[in-house]
Write an enzyme that holds these catalytic residues in place. Structure first.
Site: not given
Ligand code: ADE
Ligand code: ZN
Length: 328
Positions: A10, A12, A190, A193, A272
């Protein structure tokens, strides 16, 4: 921890962009995005929704296939430095050519060339998961899914929606996911969260995904946790991301250990990394500190991740071999 071979499911691609690279590209293109950086030179944001805005502003300097090739090279070098041997990255046709299929193919070609070079140089393997951006809406998601379906194969291996979990409902995205499933793409989303356990249930019901990005808030509903365990649903957990974005006050409060103890297949990723001041090495160190996890636990997590990877079986066998696990 750094040299331990790792599998990351996971990540991005734009979210992994080193701030120095984005700053450099902004200078080259005379784009003023100085407001997205803090005094330390890193990305600065107030909360998740502001993070999404900063993310999109940073991405605005990535304007050509060559820019994405540079990005891919930088990202894979950083991953490999942290022991990552196999990585799945979210890539968005929204940012790569504005969901135009012909432009998307050009971006993809450049990204794959850079990834092939990184594999030769650093021994790291990359595969792509096309990510529609939820807050761009269902019509954009359909177009992104069409790009995914048209380029599905040994490199584009999945579809996985990201973005603002509070925007719209998963049933609005069923069409996009049905299209991807018909093209034999593997599916993730996703959920859990910012959306709570019901969001995880909705992703499973409406999108029929086999993995969940994050999914950690399933812990608020133990019946759901038991269902995830029973069905073997894999969670792409990003603890450092969750702590940095304020979902949990600290590492000890993070539910990854409780989910694992209750039998859920958890994996570890960075999401990220520069945005959250983390690396895979740091995630492992923090998990070891918080929960006493040792090398055997991490090898177990990486085996779960390799088995849940969306790649072909030959690639999977190679990863398992490098993890020194028999692939049976
Ligand atoms: N895009 C990049 N990081 C993200 C995250 N943690 N949750 C949702 N979309 C994302
Ligand atoms: Zn993500």
């Amino acid at each position: 921890m750094r040299d331990l071979p790792k599998v990351e499911l996971h990540l991005h691609l734009e979210g992994a962009a080193p701030p120095e690279l984005i700053r450099q590209m902004a200078v080259e293109k005379s784009v003023d995005i100085s407001g997205i950086f803090g005094p330390d030179g890193g990305y600065a944001y107030r909360d998740f929704w502001h993070f999404l805005q900063v993310y999109e502003a940073a991405t605005s300097v990535l304007q050509s296939p060559e820019d994405y090739a540079r990005l891919t090279t930088a990202v894979l070098e950083a991953c490999a430095e942290n022991g990552v041997i196999y990585c799945e990255s979210f890539i968005s046709p929204d940012f790569c050519g504005g969901r135009d299929l012909s432009a998307w193919r050009d971006y993809l070609h450049a990204i794959r060339e850079a990834a092939d070079a990184a594999e030769r140089r650093h021994g790291i393997t990359l595969r792509g998961i096309v990510t529609p951006i939820r807050h761009f809406g269902p019509d954009a998601a359909r177009e992104a899914a069409l790009c995914a379906a048209e380029t599905a194969g040994d490199w584009i291996v999945g579809l996985g929606i990201g973005g603002d979990e509070k925007a719209g409902h998963f049933k609005d995205f069923e069409y996009a996911f049905d299209m991807a499933r018909e093209a034999y793409l593997r599916l993730t989303a996703h959920a859990g969260e910012w959306g709570g356990p019901q969001s995880v249930r909705d992703a499973l019901t409406h999108l029929r995904v086999e993995r969940i990005g994050h999914g950690v808030r399933a812990i608020e509903d133990l019946a759901l946790v038991d269902e995830l365990a029973e069905n073997g649903t894999v969670l792409e957990v990003c603890p450092g991301s969750n702590v940095a974005l304020g979902l949990y006050p600290d590492w000890r409060a993070h539910p990854i250990d409780r989910l694992r103890e209750r039998g859920v297949k958890v994996t570890v990723s960075t999401d990220d990394p520069p945005f959250f001041h983390t690396t895979m090495t740091q995630e492992y160190n923090r998990l070891a500190d918080a929960f006493g996890w040792d090398e055997a636990v991490f090898t177990d997590l990486n085996t779960v991740a390799a088995k849940a990877a969306f790649c072909d079986e030959e690639t999977r066998a190679k990863i398992l071999k490098r993890l020194e696990v028999p692939d049976a």
